[in-house]
Design an enzyme around this catalytic site. Sequence first.
Site, PDB file in Angstrom:
ATOM      1  N   TRP A 134      -3.611  13.207   0.287  1.00  0.00           N
ATOM      2  CA  TRP A 134      -4.584  12.165   0.661  1.00  0.00           C
ATOM      3  C   TRP A 134      -4.289  10.823  -0.004  1.00  0.00           C
ATOM      4  N   GLU A 167     -12.436   8.189  -3.994  1.00  0.00           N
ATOM      5  CA  GLU A 167     -12.709   7.676  -5.361  1.00  0.00           C
ATOM      6  C   GLU A 167     -13.762   8.526  -6.075  1.00  0.00           C
ATOM      7  N   GLY A 168     -13.760   9.816  -5.772  1.00  0.00           N
ATOM      8  CA  GLY A 168     -14.754  10.740  -6.330  1.00  0.00           C
ATOM      9  C   GLY A 168     -15.897  10.874  -5.358  1.00  0.00           C
ATOM     10  N   ARG A 173     -14.247   2.192  -8.583  1.00  0.00           N
ATOM     11  CA  ARG A 173     -15.338   2.638  -7.704  1.00  0.00           C
ATOM     12  C   ARG A 173     -16.223   1.443  -7.320  1.00  0.00           C
ATOM     13  N   GLY A 209     -27.436   3.841  23.730  1.00  0.00           N
ATOM     14  CA  GLY A 209     -26.217   4.458  24.276  1.00  0.00           C
ATOM     15  C   GLY A 209     -24.983   3.612  24.028  1.00  0.00           C
ATOM     16  N   GLY A 215      -9.153  18.146  -5.860  1.00  0.00           N
ATOM     17  CA  GLY A 215      -9.485  16.733  -5.762  1.00  0.00           C
ATOM     18  C   GLY A 215     -10.521  16.382  -6.806  1.00  0.00           C
ATOM     19  N   SER A 216     -11.704  17.001  -6.686  1.00  0.00           N
ATOM     20  CA  SER A 216     -12.773  16.717  -7.658  1.00  0.00           C
ATOM     21  C   SER A 216     -12.373  17.163  -9.063  1.00  0.00           C
ATOM     22  N   ARG A 246     -31.029  -7.520  23.822  1.00  0.00           N
ATOM     23  CA  ARG A 246     -31.326  -6.364  24.686  1.00  0.00           C
ATOM     24  C   ARG A 246     -32.820  -6.303  25.001  1.00  0.00           C
ATOM     25  N   GLN A 303     -41.790  -3.148  16.512  1.00  0.00           N
ATOM     26  CA  GLN A 303     -41.826  -3.023  15.053  1.00  0.00           C
ATOM     27  C   GLN A 303     -40.868  -1.916  14.559  1.00  0.00           C
TER      28      GLN A 303
HETATM   29  N1  CAA Z   1     -13.257   7.362 -19.493  1.00  0.00           N
HETATM   30  C1  CAA Z   1     -12.516   7.793 -20.554  1.00  0.00           C
HETATM   31  N2  CAA Z   1     -12.386   9.107 -20.882  1.00  0.00           N
HETATM   32  C2  CAA Z   1     -13.027   9.996 -20.108  1.00  0.00           C
HETATM   33  C3  CAA Z   1     -13.811   9.613 -18.997  1.00  0.00           C
HETATM   34  C4  CAA Z   1     -13.916   8.237 -18.703  1.00  0.00           C
HETATM   35  N3  CAA Z   1     -14.628   7.803 -17.661  1.00  0.00           N
HETATM   36  N4  CAA Z   1     -14.321  10.714 -18.408  1.00  0.00           N
HETATM   37  C5  CAA Z   1     -13.892  11.761 -19.132  1.00  0.00           C
HETATM   38  N5  CAA Z   1     -13.108  11.321 -20.169  1.00  0.00           N
HETATM   39  C6  CAA Z   1     -12.461  12.119 -21.204  1.00  0.00           C
HETATM   40  C7  CAA Z   1     -13.496  12.950 -21.968  1.00  0.00           C
HETATM   41  O1  CAA Z   1     -14.025  12.229 -23.056  1.00  0.00           O
HETATM   42  C8  CAA Z   1     -12.681  14.138 -22.410  1.00  0.00           C
HETATM   43  O2  CAA Z   1     -11.890  13.775 -23.527  1.00  0.00           O
HETATM   44  P1  CAA Z   1     -11.862  14.671 -24.891  1.00  0.00           P
HETATM   45  O3  CAA Z   1     -11.508  16.074 -24.454  1.00  0.00           O
HETATM   46  O4  CAA Z   1     -10.811  14.015 -25.712  1.00  0.00           O
HETATM   47  O5  CAA Z   1     -13.233  14.585 -25.444  1.00  0.00           O
HETATM   48  C9  CAA Z   1     -11.703  14.332 -21.244  1.00  0.00           C
HETATM   49  O6  CAA Z   1     -11.596  13.072 -20.583  1.00  0.00           O
HETATM   50  C10 CAA Z   1     -12.149  15.394 -20.263  1.00  0.00           C
HETATM   51  O7  CAA Z   1     -13.447  15.017 -19.823  1.00  0.00           O
HETATM   52  P2  CAA Z   1     -14.401  15.995 -19.022  1.00  0.00           P
HETATM   53  O8  CAA Z   1     -14.430  17.328 -19.722  1.00  0.00           O
HETATM   54  O9  CAA Z   1     -15.669  15.280 -18.782  1.00  0.00           O
HETATM   55  O10 CAA Z   1     -13.590  16.146 -17.662  1.00  0.00           O
HETATM   56  P3  CAA Z   1     -13.864  17.092 -16.421  1.00  0.00           P
HETATM   57  O11 CAA Z   1     -12.665  17.916 -16.169  1.00  0.00           O
HETATM   58  O12 CAA Z   1     -15.184  17.782 -16.568  1.00  0.00           O
HETATM   59  O13 CAA Z   1     -13.922  16.031 -15.195  1.00  0.00           O
HETATM   60  C11 CAA Z   1     -14.937  14.456 -13.691  1.00  0.00           C
HETATM   61  C12 CAA Z   1     -14.814  15.000 -15.127  1.00  0.00           C
HETATM   62  C13 CAA Z   1     -15.833  13.234 -13.813  1.00  0.00           C
HETATM   63  C14 CAA Z   1     -15.534  15.446 -12.737  1.00  0.00           C
HETATM   64  C15 CAA Z   1     -13.519  14.011 -13.180  1.00  0.00           C
HETATM   65  O14 CAA Z   1     -12.672  15.124 -12.964  1.00  0.00           O
HETATM   66  C16 CAA Z   1     -13.571  13.199 -11.907  1.00  0.00           C
HETATM   67  O15 CAA Z   1     -13.861  12.001 -11.940  1.00  0.00           O
HETATM   68  N6  CAA Z   1     -13.252  13.815 -10.719  1.00  0.00           N
HETATM   69  C17 CAA Z   1     -13.166  13.100  -9.469  1.00  0.00           C
HETATM   70  C18 CAA Z   1     -11.764  12.649  -9.217  1.00  0.00           C
HETATM   71  C19 CAA Z   1     -11.712  11.404  -8.396  1.00  0.00           C
HETATM   72  O16 CAA Z   1     -12.559  10.528  -8.498  1.00  0.00           O
HETATM   73  N7  CAA Z   1     -10.651  11.246  -7.601  1.00  0.00           N
HETATM   74  C20 CAA Z   1     -10.447  10.071  -6.868  1.00  0.00           C
HETATM   75  C21 CAA Z   1      -9.014   9.976  -6.435  1.00  0.00           C
HETATM   76  S1  CAA Z   1      -8.547   8.323  -6.003  1.00  0.00           S
HETATM   77  C22 CAA Z   1      -9.149   8.033  -4.476  1.00  0.00           C
HETATM   78  O17 CAA Z   1      -9.869   8.786  -3.896  1.00  0.00           O
HETATM   79  C23 CAA Z   1      -8.710   6.671  -3.974  1.00  0.00           C
HETATM   80  C24 CAA Z   1      -8.967   6.276  -2.613  1.00  0.00           C
HETATM   81  O18 CAA Z   1      -9.452   7.025  -1.831  1.00  0.00           O
HETATM   82  C25 CAA Z   1      -8.559   4.957  -2.155  1.00  0.00           C
HETATM   83  P1  FAD Z   2     -13.218  19.158  -3.285  1.00  0.00           P
HETATM   84  O1  FAD Z   2     -13.002  18.745  -4.688  1.00  0.00           O
HETATM   85  O2  FAD Z   2     -12.631  20.444  -2.842  1.00  0.00           O
HETATM   86  O3  FAD Z   2     -14.775  19.155  -2.978  1.00  0.00           O
HETATM   87  C1  FAD Z   2     -15.350  19.822  -1.847  1.00  0.00           C
HETATM   88  C2  FAD Z   2     -16.870  19.660  -1.938  1.00  0.00           C
HETATM   89  O4  FAD Z   2     -17.358  20.283  -3.143  1.00  0.00           O
HETATM   90  C3  FAD Z   2     -17.314  18.191  -2.004  1.00  0.00           C
HETATM   91  O5  FAD Z   2     -18.538  18.035  -1.338  1.00  0.00           O
HETATM   92  C4  FAD Z   2     -17.519  17.976  -3.489  1.00  0.00           C
HETATM   93  O6  FAD Z   2     -18.431  16.934  -3.782  1.00  0.00           O
HETATM   94  C5  FAD Z   2     -18.091  19.342  -3.903  1.00  0.00           C
HETATM   95  N1  FAD Z   2     -17.887  19.572  -5.341  1.00  0.00           N
HETATM   96  C6  FAD Z   2     -16.712  19.807  -5.997  1.00  0.00           C
HETATM   97  N2  FAD Z   2     -16.929  19.916  -7.311  1.00  0.00           N
HETATM   98  C7  FAD Z   2     -18.258  19.752  -7.526  1.00  0.00           C
HETATM   99  C8  FAD Z   2     -19.101  19.751  -8.676  1.00  0.00           C
HETATM  100  N3  FAD Z   2     -18.603  19.921  -9.911  1.00  0.00           N
HETATM  101  N4  FAD Z   2     -20.421  19.536  -8.500  1.00  0.00           N
HETATM  102  C9  FAD Z   2     -20.927  19.341  -7.259  1.00  0.00           C
HETATM  103  N5  FAD Z   2     -20.189  19.342  -6.127  1.00  0.00           N
HETATM  104  C10 FAD Z   2     -18.871  19.527  -6.265  1.00  0.00           C
HETATM  105  N6  FAD Z   2      -6.912  10.584  -3.757  1.00  0.00           N
HETATM  106  C11 FAD Z   2      -6.019   9.934  -4.556  1.00  0.00           C
HETATM  107  O7  FAD Z   2      -5.666  10.407  -5.631  1.00  0.00           O
HETATM  108  N7  FAD Z   2      -5.499   8.728  -4.172  1.00  0.00           N
HETATM  109  C12 FAD Z   2      -5.819   8.144  -2.990  1.00  0.00           C
HETATM  110  O8  FAD Z   2      -5.325   7.045  -2.695  1.00  0.00           O
HETATM  111  C13 FAD Z   2      -6.741   8.822  -2.124  1.00  0.00           C
HETATM  112  N8  FAD Z   2      -7.046   8.314  -0.893  1.00  0.00           N
HETATM  113  C14 FAD Z   2      -7.782   9.076  -0.004  1.00  0.00           C
HETATM  114  C15 FAD Z   2      -7.899   8.668   1.326  1.00  0.00           C
HETATM  115  C16 FAD Z   2      -8.552   9.497   2.246  1.00  0.00           C
HETATM  116  C17 FAD Z   2      -8.602   9.097   3.686  1.00  0.00           C
HETATM  117  C18 FAD Z   2      -9.152  10.708   1.809  1.00  0.00           C
HETATM  118  C19 FAD Z   2      -9.870  11.618   2.769  1.00  0.00           C
HETATM  119  C20 FAD Z   2      -9.070  11.078   0.491  1.00  0.00           C
HETATM  120  C21 FAD Z   2      -8.367  10.291  -0.420  1.00  0.00           C
HETATM  121  N9  FAD Z   2      -8.150  10.721  -1.735  1.00  0.00           N
HETATM  122  C22 FAD Z   2      -7.271  10.066  -2.557  1.00  0.00           C
HETATM  123  C23 FAD Z   2      -8.673  12.038  -2.157  1.00  0.00           C
HETATM  124  C24 FAD Z   2     -10.142  12.022  -2.534  1.00  0.00           C
HETATM  125  O9  FAD Z   2     -10.326  11.377  -3.752  1.00  0.00           O
HETATM  126  C25 FAD Z   2     -10.603  13.480  -2.568  1.00  0.00           C
HETATM  127  O10 FAD Z   2     -10.647  13.942  -1.228  1.00  0.00           O
HETATM  128  C26 FAD Z   2     -11.949  13.623  -3.238  1.00  0.00           C
HETATM  129  O11 FAD Z   2     -11.862  13.320  -4.616  1.00  0.00           O
HETATM  130  C27 FAD Z   2     -12.529  15.055  -3.064  1.00  0.00           C
HETATM  131  O12 FAD Z   2     -11.585  16.030  -3.378  1.00  0.00           O
HETATM  132  P2  FAD Z   2     -11.332  17.252  -2.362  1.00  0.00           P
HETATM  133  O13 FAD Z   2     -11.075  16.652  -1.041  1.00  0.00           O
HETATM  134  O14 FAD Z   2     -10.306  18.117  -2.955  1.00  0.00           O
HETATM  135  O15 FAD Z   2     -12.714  18.000  -2.303  1.00  0.00           O
END
Ligand code: CAA
Ligand code: FAD
Length: 378
Positions: free
Chosen positions: A155, A362-363, A242, A339, A130-131, A267, A278
């Site tokens: 997810w 969303e990260g 985000r 409660g 995920g991350s 209450r 306070q």
């Molecule tokens: N914009 C544009 N380019 C970017 C960027 C950004 N914000 N961040 C990184 N890049 C580019 C870098 O410049 C690099 O490019 P080059 O190799 O060409 O220089 C490339 O991408 C790789 O960058 P990093 O080495 O920094 O990437 P990384 O593997 O170390 O990952 C991270 C960075 C920020 C940890 C990223 O993996 C991340 O955001 N992880 C979290 C994922 C996440 O947010 N998931 C959410 C899922 S959606 C969801 O959850 C929805 C919901 O619930 C409703």
């Molecule tokens: P992991 O990546 O396994 O992380 C586990 C723990 O380790 C976390 O505390 C994390 O912060 C920590 N960790 C990991 N890497 C690092 C690091 N480099 N430094 C410090 N700490 C770290 N995803 C989508 O793509 N689309 C969706 O629509 C979507 N909707 C979701 C809805 C729900 C209800 C849920 C629960 C999740 C959803 N997600 C979606 C997934 C969500 O984005 C991931 O759960 C989230 O990004 C974390 O990934 P993971 O669960 O694999 O945790």
Amino acid sequence: MDFTLNDEQRQLQQLARDFTRKEIIPIASEYDQKEELPWQVVEKAFEVGLLNPSIPEHAGGLGLGMFDECLIGEEIAYGCMGIYTVLMASELGIAPILIGGTEEQQKRFLTPLTEKAGLAAFALSEPNNGSDAAAMGTTAVLDGDEWVINGTKMWISNGGLAEVTVVFATTDKQGGHKATVALVVPKDAPGFSYNKIKHKLGQRASLTSELVFENVRVPKENQLGGLGDGFKIAMKTLDKTRIPVAAGSVGIARRAMEESVKYAKDREAFGKPIAQFQAIQFKLAEMAIGIETGRLMYQKAAWLVDQGQPHGFESAIAKAYCSEMAFSAANEGIQIHGGYGYVAEYPVEKLLRDVKLNMIYEGTNEIQRVVISRNLLK
Ligand code: CAA
Ligand code: FAD
């Protein structure tokens, strides 16, 4: 920066507030308990113009900016963060099509969402990563003029229900982010199936699914951007989306504060309303400090998006700050209710269950801090 809402924005905010009071608050608890997505709310949101408002005018939509989207978000999340996630995740599915898609693709994929109630989805996360989003294992192999997708996404909000899902896949598991591609998969693509994830802690009115791709074929014309652009399109999307999570968090905190003010005046303990202690007053004041500060932060980040300025740093700060602030507000809201706060008779226990997710999706907030600190150190 001007903090005055113009007439249109005030009307939009009022529309979302009225919609929340009429269509969401009365049913939020029921759908939370049933773990069911209230489709009628999606249809009504479509009717009044609150569904997918970011779709640009050239694709038949309203073309609202991020600031306006967040005004709506704070109001809807005040009523139910789970229902807001349904609408927000649809915008999350639309965003990569706006970022990486051509005008022709935007019309092809998004115009149908302006003609009837329909959702989009964003499929990045997987069971094993995920991350570390770049480590994706879902594969895309080019076969003539078609991409063939295999793998599992985990997810995914609106997963399986969405008309269009943007799927991120790799063309070479050893290639890192440079081998990733973003593909739009329609709901009815053969080989595409989903399993609903049950028993979530909160946001139970939103649908979360595992998506399974078994030799799913999509035409090359469904590829957004170039080969190798997938990861960057995902990152650019999340830099924007985000911010609505932050706005929704402020909505939750505001609800916690308002419910707590009401309860504290009502209450009585030791012969007077608990609002006269306070210790209670200071909890309410802390909530107000967090809400006002958080709103400024998400509005700044949204404003930067609308100005076309860099915003990744600010959006990560807004998401982390507002979700933690709202978690604390919901927690103290329960405390103020004593409660009664611990049971579903009052809305505060749901606020806490719902807001926990804002710190994860969303990260995670750890990843927000990775983004923030990388910006400081680069
Ligand atoms: N914009 C544009 N380019 C970017 C960027 C950004 N914000 N961040 C990184 N890049 C580019 C870098 O410049 C690099 O490019 P080059 O190799 O060409 O220089 C490339 O991408 C790789 O960058 P990093 O080495 O920094 O990437 P990384 O593997 O170390 O990952 C991270 C960075 C920020 C940890 C990223 O993996 C991340 O955001 N992880 C979290 C994922 C996440 O947010 N998931 C959410 C899922 S959606 C969801 O959850 C929805 C919901 O619930 C409703
Ligand atoms: P992991 O990546 O396994 O992380 C586990 C723990 O380790 C976390 O505390 C994390 O912060 C920590 N960790 C990991 N890497 C690092 C690091 N480099 N430094 C410090 N700490 C770290 N995803 C989508 O793509 N689309 C969706 O629509 C979507 N909707 C979701 C809805 C729900 C209800 C849920 C629960 C999740 C959803 N997600 C979606 C997934 C969500 O984005 C991931 O759960 C989230 O990004 C974390 O990934 P993971 O669960 O694999 O945790």
